[in-house]
Design an enzyme around this catalytic site. Structure first.
Site, mmCIF file in Angstrom:
data_model
loop_
_atom_site.group_PDB
_atom_site.id
_atom_site.type_symbol
_atom_site.label_atom_id
_atom_site.label_comp_id
_atom_site.label_asym_id
_atom_site.label_seq_id
_atom_site.Cartn_x
_atom_site.Cartn_y
_atom_site.Cartn_z
ATOM 1 N N TYR A 17 0.859 -1.183 0.000
ATOM 2 C CA TYR A 17 0.000 0.000 0.000
ATOM 3 C C TYR A 17 0.899 1.238 0.000
ATOM 4 O O TYR A 17 2.003 1.208 0.528
ATOM 5 C CB TYR A 17 -0.917 0.004 1.235
ATOM 6 C CG TYR A 17 -2.018 -1.034 1.197
ATOM 7 C CD1 TYR A 17 -1.724 -2.392 1.345
ATOM 8 C CD2 TYR A 17 -3.348 -0.666 1.021
ATOM 9 C CE1 TYR A 17 -2.725 -3.350 1.313
ATOM 10 C CE2 TYR A 17 -4.365 -1.626 0.996
ATOM 11 C CZ TYR A 17 -4.058 -2.958 1.139
ATOM 12 O OH TYR A 17 -5.059 -3.892 1.106
ATOM 13 N N GLU A 18 0.402 2.327 -0.580
ATOM 14 C CA GLU A 18 1.279 3.485 -0.802
ATOM 15 C C GLU A 18 1.715 4.167 0.492
ATOM 16 O O GLU A 18 2.614 4.996 0.479
ATOM 17 C CB GLU A 18 0.620 4.486 -1.749
ATOM 18 C CG GLU A 18 -0.598 5.167 -1.183
ATOM 19 C CD GLU A 18 -1.373 5.945 -2.257
ATOM 20 O OE1 GLU A 18 -1.094 5.765 -3.443
ATOM 21 O OE2 GLU A 18 -2.245 6.731 -1.869
ATOM 22 N N SER A 19 1.104 3.801 1.617
ATOM 23 C CA SER A 19 1.550 4.335 2.897
ATOM 24 C C SER A 19 2.920 3.788 3.292
ATOM 25 O O SER A 19 3.469 4.191 4.314
ATOM 26 C CB SER A 19 0.531 4.000 3.985
ATOM 27 O OG SER A 19 0.269 2.616 3.994
#
Lengths: 261, 286
Positions: free
Chosen positions: A51-53
């Site tokens: 996930y881009e986090s």
């Protein structure tokens, strides 16, 4: 028989099936997240979800509401900073599949998540691109999941947030993009894949009980069909169980948090 | 060296009218209490930079703190629109908001370039999108070695960076863990910085040898605000209050309900309310 599952369930499950055990998948929030986790919990236990986090190889037991819920970090192999995520992992070419949704799509699978109407005088201001503009070009290929309807499946986008096949043909190559772009678009009615030459998204499989008329009525361009159109296999009992349990766990987790206040 | 101040004093000394301000935290550790303090102190004409404006900027924009917004994804995560942001862009309420829109990759690269003391960031991005047509700051550069055309954006060099971290020690060093976002880069890119923390400890204790630590001399001011990220979260302290993100959709939809909520929950309150907000969300010590 046809009452055994809902259109959005076959959409999520059909999208999940496209993911492979060896994929490294950059996951968007919402339906892409549900489909990716169904894949992980069924046929692709070895899949790496990112996930881009910054969470790498995360295995959430409930679906996150946001891209950065603690659940993603708690269950990840490691968590890197956001600049590192975009530079080393995405731009560095480590991701095999990017999984996106969108507000508007055209027949070449370009996506708009920015604005409906003119940019300076928007009719509806949408959230914007986030990670999508670079996900669309840096991942090996792109899967898209979107419920079909005339508002979303449009003849012309108001704004191109992320590149699909551009104006078709070899447009991506001409722009210097080396990745495949959208190779699969799964809706609640059918599955599209790009025509090998024109790159127009073409129906290759229709979900059980759905008619071509229904597909056309929910699409803002003249829909093309592959020479051989399959019928999508209905969800298996196991796939449905996994999806429904995932949603139930998620609802319980988010509901419980609400009751604490 | 960082100074430990009350939140009101810290905001007063670090965030000034007309500043370019980055209040960062990628879903995790969003400095909401500091955002409320900026609103209470009536800061005006700010340029707000943030990858995801989130509720913190929705509130500040709705209260008229901002003239300009630099961002890359302006939604309520998993819920829908940021209604105050939309009202400002679509209808100019409470006043016109200028926007400078990017992608996440561009914003992350721009922070990193700022921290690295470079004038611009270079990356492979924006190919085939319409964003360069509406944002003249997005330009391209040709690699002198390969001839590849690459995207470039100016580095972020905010006047002030504001973040929330887990803890500070007695010397004023700051520790972050979990989803790190772009906070380290934002602080190192900024002229001044304010860090709110859950607690101050005598010693950080056992930790990874590679823990994310901002040394005291990189931080201007520290304020201790337990719960200061609510309804965002602090890894190991309390969880994200997803229900409030959903509730905000209704509160913020209309101008009147928004203003009433701000009056009730922000203007007439002190930072102490944050500790009470997270009491029920606290993660029990193992």
């Amino acid at each position: 028989m046809s009452a055994a599952y809902k259109p959005n369930e076959i959409m999520t499950i059909a999208a999940a099936r496209a993911l492979r055990n060896e994929d490294v998948c950059f996951v968007g929030i919402g339906m892409p997240s549900a489909a990716s986790n169904v894949a992980r919990l069924t046929h692709a236990p070895g899949i790496t979800l990112i996930y881009e986090s910054g969470t790498v190889a995360t295995k959430p037991t409930v679906l996150p509401l946001s891209i950065g819920d603690g659940e993603l970090c708690d269950t990840a192999l490691t968590t890197v900073s956001v600049p590192e995520m975009f530079r080393y992992w995405l731009q560095g070419g480590r991701i095999t599949v990017g999984f996106l949704g969108g507000a508007q799509i055209d027949k070449y699978a370009n996506l708009n998540t920015t604005v409906v109407g003119p940019y300076d005088k928007p009719k509806v201001r949408l959230p914007g691109g986030g990670g999508a503009p670079e996900i669309a070009n840096s991942c090996g290929e792109i899967f898209i999941i979107m419920a079909q309807g005339k508002r979303g499946f449009v003849g012309k986008l108001d704004f191109v947030t992320s590149l699909g096949h551009g104006e078709g043909g070899k447009h991506r190559e001409k722009l210097g993009v080396k990745t495949k772009g959208p190779t699969r678009l799964v809706t609640d009615l059918c599955i599209f894949e790009p025509d090998p030459e024109t790159k127009e998204m073409t129906v290759v499989s229709i979900h059980p009980g759905v008619t071509r008329e229904q597909i056309q009525d929910n699409t803002g361009w003249q829909v093309r069909y592959a020479n051989k159109v399959a019928e999508t296999a209905p969800p298996t009992a196991q796939e449905l169980d996994v999806l429904r349990e995932l949603h139930a766990r998620t609802a319980r987790a988010h509901g419980e948090a609400a009751q604490k206040e | 060296m960082s100074r430990v101040l009350s939140l009101a004093e810290a905001v007063e000394s670090v965030v000034r009218d007309g500043d370019t301000v980055s209040m960062e935290g990628f879903t995790h550790l969003i400095p909401h209490a500091a955002g409320h303090e900026v609103i209470r102190q009536g800061r005006k004409h700010l340029t707000l930079i943030r990858m995801t404006p989130d509720l913190i900027y929705d509130q500040m924009i709705g209260m008229g703190c901002a003239d300009r917004l630099v961002f890359s994804w302006g939604g309520n995560p998993g819920v829908g629109s940021l209604h105050r942001l939309r009202d400002a862009i679509e209808n100019g309420w409470p006043h016109k908001l200028e926007i400078e829109e990017h992608s996440h990759a561009a914003m992350a690269n721009a922070y990193e370039a700022g921290a690295a003391g470079l004038p611009c960031a270079v990356f492979r991005g924006y190919i085939g999108t319409d964003l360069p047509k509406v944002n003249p700051k997005i330009k391209s550069i040709t690699c002198p070695y390969t001839g590849e055309k690459l995207a470039t954006v100016p580095a972020h060099r905010p006047d002030a960076a504001v973040i929330h971290a887990l803890k500070a020690d007695r010397e004023g060093n700051v520790l972050l863990e979990g989803i790190l976002g772009v906070q380290k880069e934002a602080v190192l890119a900024a002229k001044r910085s304010l860090v709110t923390v859950e607690e101050v400890v005598d010693d950080f204790g056992p930790r990874s040898l590679n823990a994310c630590i901002l040394p005291s001399w990189t931080v201007s001011a520290i304020a201790v605000v337990p719960g200061g990220a609510f309804p965002s979260y602090a890894q190991g302290y309390y969880t994200r209050f997803n229900a409030f993100y959903k509730e905000w959709d209704g509160i913020s939809r209309e101008r009147d309900s928004f203003l009433a909520w701000m009056k009730e929950n922000v203007l007439g309150k002190t930072p102490d309310v944050f500790a009470a907000h997270v009491r029920a969300l606290r993660i029990a010590a193992e």
